[in-house]
Design a protein around this motif. Structure first.
Motif, mmCIF file in Angstrom:
data_model
loop_
_atom_site.group_PDB
_atom_site.id
_atom_site.type_symbol
_atom_site.label_atom_id
_atom_site.label_comp_id
_atom_site.label_asym_id
_atom_site.label_seq_id
_atom_site.Cartn_x
_atom_site.Cartn_y
_atom_site.Cartn_z
ATOM 1 N N ASP A 1 43.921 92.396 17.582
ATOM 2 C CA ASP A 1 43.977 91.557 18.676
ATOM 3 C C ASP A 1 42.570 91.314 18.848
ATOM 4 O O ASP A 1 41.504 92.242 18.592
ATOM 5 N N VAL A 2 42.072 90.249 19.514
ATOM 6 C CA VAL A 2 40.607 89.983 19.646
ATOM 7 C C VAL A 2 40.210 90.464 20.994
ATOM 8 O O VAL A 2 38.984 91.031 21.003
ATOM 9 N N MET A 3 40.620 90.281 22.109
ATOM 10 C CA MET A 3 40.138 90.622 23.426
ATOM 11 C C MET A 3 40.589 92.147 23.708
ATOM 12 O O MET A 3 41.329 92.621 23.975
ATOM 13 N N LEU A 4 39.577 92.968 23.097
ATOM 14 C CA LEU A 4 39.755 94.575 23.451
ATOM 15 C C LEU A 4 38.534 95.090 24.134
ATOM 16 O O LEU A 4 37.337 94.741 24.097
ATOM 17 N N PRO A 5 38.984 96.356 24.574
ATOM 18 C CA PRO A 5 37.958 96.965 25.278
ATOM 19 C C PRO A 5 36.843 97.839 24.435
ATOM 20 O O PRO A 5 37.219 97.884 23.170
ATOM 21 N N LYS A 6 35.736 97.873 24.906
ATOM 22 C CA LYS A 6 34.591 98.786 24.118
ATOM 23 C C LYS A 6 34.164 97.704 23.074
ATOM 24 O O LYS A 6 32.945 97.460 22.812
ATOM 25 N N ILE A 7 34.828 97.506 21.959
ATOM 26 C CA ILE A 7 34.276 96.559 20.740
ATOM 27 C C ILE A 7 35.316 95.284 20.501
ATOM 28 O O ILE A 7 36.634 95.935 20.469
ATOM 29 N N ASP A 8 34.989 94.226 20.570
ATOM 30 C CA ASP A 8 35.979 93.446 20.643
ATOM 31 C C ASP A 8 36.612 92.986 19.196
ATOM 32 O O ASP A 8 36.017 93.688 18.031
ATOM 33 N N GLY A 9 37.635 92.347 18.917
ATOM 34 C CA GLY A 9 38.279 92.347 17.578
ATOM 35 C C GLY A 9 37.426 91.686 16.750
ATOM 36 O O GLY A 9 37.520 91.963 15.270
ATOM 37 N N PHE A 10 36.484 90.662 16.895
ATOM 38 C CA PHE A 10 35.793 90.181 16.015
ATOM 39 C C PHE A 10 34.775 91.082 15.433
ATOM 40 O O PHE A 10 34.642 91.187 14.330
ATOM 41 N N ALA A 11 34.462 92.048 16.404
ATOM 42 C CA ALA A 11 33.257 92.924 15.961
ATOM 43 C C ALA A 11 34.215 94.101 14.887
ATOM 44 O O ALA A 11 33.312 94.545 13.984
ATOM 45 N N VAL A 12 35.186 94.297 15.366
ATOM 46 C CA VAL A 12 35.939 95.258 14.518
ATOM 47 C C VAL A 12 36.293 94.815 13.223
ATOM 48 O O VAL A 12 35.969 95.417 12.095
ATOM 49 N N CYS A 13 36.605 93.543 13.212
ATOM 50 C CA CYS A 13 36.817 92.867 11.703
ATOM 51 C C CYS A 13 35.766 92.736 10.957
ATOM 52 O O CYS A 13 35.677 92.974 9.733
ATOM 53 N N GLU A 14 34.298 92.630 11.479
ATOM 54 C CA GLU A 14 33.146 92.224 10.732
ATOM 55 C C GLU A 14 32.753 93.766 10.096
ATOM 56 O O GLU A 14 32.472 93.850 9.121
ATOM 57 N N LEU A 15 33.133 94.813 10.881
ATOM 58 C CA LEU A 15 32.932 96.274 10.406
ATOM 59 C C LEU A 15 33.705 96.492 9.370
ATOM 60 O O LEU A 15 33.288 97.203 8.419
ATOM 61 N N ILE A 16 34.830 96.306 9.444
ATOM 62 C CA ILE A 16 36.084 96.596 8.499
ATOM 63 C C ILE A 16 35.853 95.823 7.365
ATOM 64 O O ILE A 16 35.734 96.432 6.064
ATOM 65 N N ARG A 17 35.321 94.440 7.374
ATOM 66 C CA ARG A 17 35.016 93.685 5.981
ATOM 67 C C ARG A 17 33.768 94.069 5.280
ATOM 68 O O ARG A 17 33.630 93.904 4.258
ATOM 69 N N LYS A 18 33.004 94.965 6.154
ATOM 70 C CA LYS A 18 31.822 95.409 5.223
ATOM 71 C C LYS A 18 32.194 96.600 4.175
ATOM 72 O O LYS A 18 31.310 96.813 3.420
#
Length: 223
Positions: free
Chosen positions: A52-69
């Motif tokens: 999901d994109v709209m998440l507490p603490k860290i949004d989904g875009f940031a989560v995706c970016e960190l995973i993709r690294k």
């Protein structure tokens, strides 16, 4: 069985996704916010992330970016944000699909299956092949070919190698392997994983399985 990390902060949607996806044969792990998602992702192997994109603490875009690294794991974004700008942002982060809410569960299930199929490369004979450098892993016949020469592997050796190849760029601990591959069948020393790695290196003559001392094993993400 494919293992999916479902990242969703709405408890009702969490339960809906969990029930439907388990019913069609997936193993589901839930996370309710961005921090929890990253923690779960870093401590266990998964085959796909439903994010999901709209998440507490860290949004989904940031989560995706960190995973993709650190991983090329398939990611499907599931969100109420249907604007073109949000979709472009997600695609720029190399997500594999983008589904807007409200969504059809049968469509979602088929999209997940399609993304998982694309995560391996089909060979000319229709078999699913994972290719890495001079290695080709035949997921239907449980064999590995190096420079065109086929090598027979035990089922467990094959599964260990497949885990490494499908989680390129990530360090997998011995416990990761035991939890995913041995599960309830294992009652011995976790060093059994080391034995399988040693056998793979000897049988295949490969040098790209890295030992991360005191932690586990890793294969670098192929550019």
């Amino acid at each position: 069985m494919h293992r999916i990390l479902v990242v969703e902060d709405d408890p009702d949607i969490q339960e809906l996704l969990k029930n439907f996806l388990q019913e069609v044969g997936y193993e589901i792990v839930l996370a309710g916010d961005g921090m929890e998602a990253l923690s779960r992702f870093l401590t266990a192997p998964f085959d796909l992330v439903l994010l999901d994109v709209m998440l507490p603490k860290i949004d989904g875009f940031a989560v995706c970016e960190l995973i993709r690294k650190q991983s090329c794991i398939p990611i499907i974004m599931l969100t109420a944000l249907s604007g073109e700008e949000e979709q472009i942002r997600g695609l720029d982060l190399q997500i594999d699909d983008y589904i807007t809410k409200p969504f059809s569960m049968p469509i979602l299930i088929r999209k997940i299956a399609a993304v998982l199929r694309r995560s391996t490369v089909p060979g000319e004979d229709g078999h699913k092949i994972i290719a890495y450098r001079n290695l080709a892993l035949d997921c239907d016949n449980y064999t590995a070919s190096v420079d065109g020469s086929t090598h027979e592997l035990t089922q467990r050796e094959f599964e260990v190698l497949r885990e490494l190849l499908t989680h390129q760029g990530r360090i997998l601990t011995r416990q990761n392997f035991l939890d995913k591959l041995w599960r309830y069948d294992f009652y011995g020393d976790e060093r059994v994983v080391d034995t399988h790695i040693k056998n793979l290196r000897k049988k295949l003559g490969i040098d790209f399985i890295q030992t991360i001392r005191g932690v586990g094993y890793k294969i670098e993400k192929e550019n």
